[in-house]
Write a protein that holds these residues in place. Sequence first.
Motif, mmCIF file in Angstrom:
data_model
loop_
_atom_site.group_PDB
_atom_site.id
_atom_site.type_symbol
_atom_site.label_atom_id
_atom_site.label_comp_id
_atom_site.label_asym_id
_atom_site.label_seq_id
_atom_site.Cartn_x
_atom_site.Cartn_y
_atom_site.Cartn_z
ATOM 1 N N PHE A 163 -0.534 0.941 -13.650
ATOM 2 C CA PHE A 163 -1.437 -0.252 -13.260
ATOM 3 C C PHE A 163 -1.368 -1.051 -14.533
ATOM 4 O O PHE A 163 -1.327 -2.259 -14.416
ATOM 5 C CB PHE A 163 -2.755 -0.029 -12.974
ATOM 6 N N ASN A 192 0.798 -1.200 -0.110
ATOM 7 C CA ASN A 192 -0.012 -0.038 0.167
ATOM 8 C C ASN A 192 0.842 1.476 -0.047
ATOM 9 O O ASN A 192 1.897 1.183 0.030
ATOM 10 C CB ASN A 192 -1.095 0.009 1.110
ATOM 11 N N ALA A 230 -6.404 -3.732 -8.171
ATOM 12 C CA ALA A 230 -6.244 -2.535 -8.326
ATOM 13 C C ALA A 230 -6.925 -1.854 -7.050
ATOM 14 O O ALA A 230 -8.166 -2.005 -6.880
ATOM 15 C CB ALA A 230 -6.599 -1.742 -9.341
ATOM 16 N N GLY A 231 -6.218 -0.851 -5.963
ATOM 17 C CA GLY A 231 -6.775 -0.383 -5.097
ATOM 18 C C GLY A 231 -6.671 0.942 -5.291
ATOM 19 O O GLY A 231 -5.680 1.750 -5.854
ATOM 20 N N LEU A 254 -2.717 -1.874 -2.726
ATOM 21 C CA LEU A 254 -4.132 -1.281 -1.996
ATOM 22 C C LEU A 254 -3.823 0.349 -1.431
ATOM 23 O O LEU A 254 -3.876 0.297 -0.237
ATOM 24 C CB LEU A 254 -4.439 -2.171 -0.927
ATOM 25 N N GLY A 255 -3.404 1.014 -2.080
ATOM 26 C CA GLY A 255 -3.319 1.241 -3.738
ATOM 27 C C GLY A 255 -2.489 2.304 -3.901
ATOM 28 O O GLY A 255 -1.815 2.682 -3.197
#
Lengths: 421, 261
Positions: free
Chosen positions: A113, A64, A126-127, A96-97
């Motif tokens: 991404f 994250n 994908a977050g 996340l993300g």
Amino acid sequence: MKFTWFNLMPWPYLPDDFREKNRSVWVDIDQKLFDPVKAHEVYNTYMDLLEYADTLGFDGIGVNEHHQNGYGIMPSPNIIAAGLARRTKNAALVVLGNSIALYNPPVRVAEEFAMLDCISGGRLVAGFPVGTSMDTNYCYGQIPALTREKYAEAHELIIRAWTEREPFAFNGHYNKLRHVNIWPRPIQQPHPPVHIPGGGSIETYDFCIDNTYSYSYLSFTGYIRAKALLQGYWDQVAKRNAPDTSPYRAGFAQTICVAETDEEAERLYSEHVNYFYNRCLHVYPGFADAPGYRTIKTIQTGALSQYAPPRGGFGQLTWKDLTEGGHVIAGSPETVRQRMEDMIKGLHVGNIFCLMHVGNMPAEKCMYSSKLFAEKVMPKLKTLMPEWEHDERFWCHPVDRQARPGSLPAPYAPARATETA
Amino acid sequence: MSIMQQKTVQTPHGTIPYLEGGSGEPLVFLHGAGGMTAQDPILEALSATHHVYAPFLPGYGETDDNPELRDMLDYTLHTWDVVRALGLRDPVLVGHSMGGMIAAEMAAVCPNDVSRLVLIAPAGLWKDDHPIPDMFTLLPFELPQYLFHDPETGAKLMTAGARIDDPEFLKAYLVRNARQLGMAGKLLFPVPDRGLASRLYRILAKTVIVWGQSDRLIPPVYAKGFEAGISGSQVVEVPEAGHMVILEKPDAVAKAVASVT
């Protein structure tokens, strides 16, 4: 059930008197406490651990984004995920993300991404967090009252960039782009599955329900205190007549420590859990919620106080408090299995983010705990939600033939001209 | 009972509540990020010599939500809309702190429409050598030391009527804080500079800049920046007053205001 091995990447060298000598682990943390040479070791160990989790059979490995943060030295999760994409084979890459309101323009997120999805062969989850007030407002200077509008615009732009097949113009309040036409685009169609980390903002519930995204509650306060929040989410799922109540519509992060026995768990892990709750979560309250960051509607629910740290902070909590209060699920495989089952059923969650690396836990203990979980706990929990086993909407869809790194052929060799000297 | 009466006026951005009182030359007072009440002593002091109009800025008082107001120009033009809706031409324009920043922008954008301007500890400039504290991170108990010459008395002024053990009071406080400072953040967060320095030269008004000598939020050195930027402007320093000079020394502020009219 989907189990993601998650590493926040805490800095493991915060001093014993960190709490007394510093006002915050986040935003204005002391530069002198960071040592780049030690970070060389720390990053590589943490990436090794994420790769190790892949070999143990976790469904996903998770990273994250935080900024200027002593418990999360990962301002760019995409850099870590890129490294993991190359050296892992099976696990989903759960990012996340990316805090999409922070990128100018946000097509950068759509592009990165897409690259991760292509490199990993469609393993990206994908977050899109709004981002904490600490990260988004105080570190990255976004205006609090405009953050959500900017976020919504970034989301629209990214989804359009991923899904439209002709160049288009985008005339937003925050982004003016005449030629949106990302190259590459993701493998997964129409786009990679999206998880939205949230922390009690009710607008986020609706956003997830309306877009078929998974709502992830990433707290450190454990499953017992999470009940009210997730119940709020499930009530909203019912109220908005969502077509189903799949547990994969929700995710939850839980700190987990496994040993042979409950006593061994306390002996092995209590100092690292204490390090995390006592030092890593020491955040100056003035950084918690910039005025305007929360919507009036969310404040009016009066719910936020339920998610606030306990009175007096986390620092006072003992091992007993933390384990009995559910902040941490720790103990023998059977103890952990029972409590995980309570959590999964109680919260009705299908995506579990397993915080298996805690505070300043050394690699060997983390591996021990992770291995016990993967071998003795996870298999018994895998089939807890059989009726939703085939719900594929919230997880990645990798390609069948994964490219392998290091698979270059021998270099081209020109025919030797034997007659020359 | 306050001598100020609350009324409303219609603008393209909805119904705007404002306080009105006193008689004399029309004067528009723009409040700061902390908001305004009908009991504020500065309003009484100004209304002794002027017909005072004090509109609530968006997010303050009983204003409607205005998500379409996003940036400095939006707020500058909105406040001009309010002045026009009040039927005023060339009122004495007075602003405190964030309100001073808006007043200065109004005078810079429409220099021919403002002939008298009073800026009381205005925001809007930034000096790297004198960074302004990040007011958005300050906890309630930390505010008085930045806002008042005498923090102890200031704290009492700020907490009068507060019932911090009452959850409903706290919720109302949080909502009000989020609305008010949420709006203020559009102009002041994270650095209270929206380019005013490059527009100050446009101001043609006779301008007085009022500053509390003990201002620890926007230190008095900032007065020099405004003085240098606005041709012919004068600085009035008020002793034993902090950023809330309008609370601590309202009569001294009113006297400075009288000097432009």
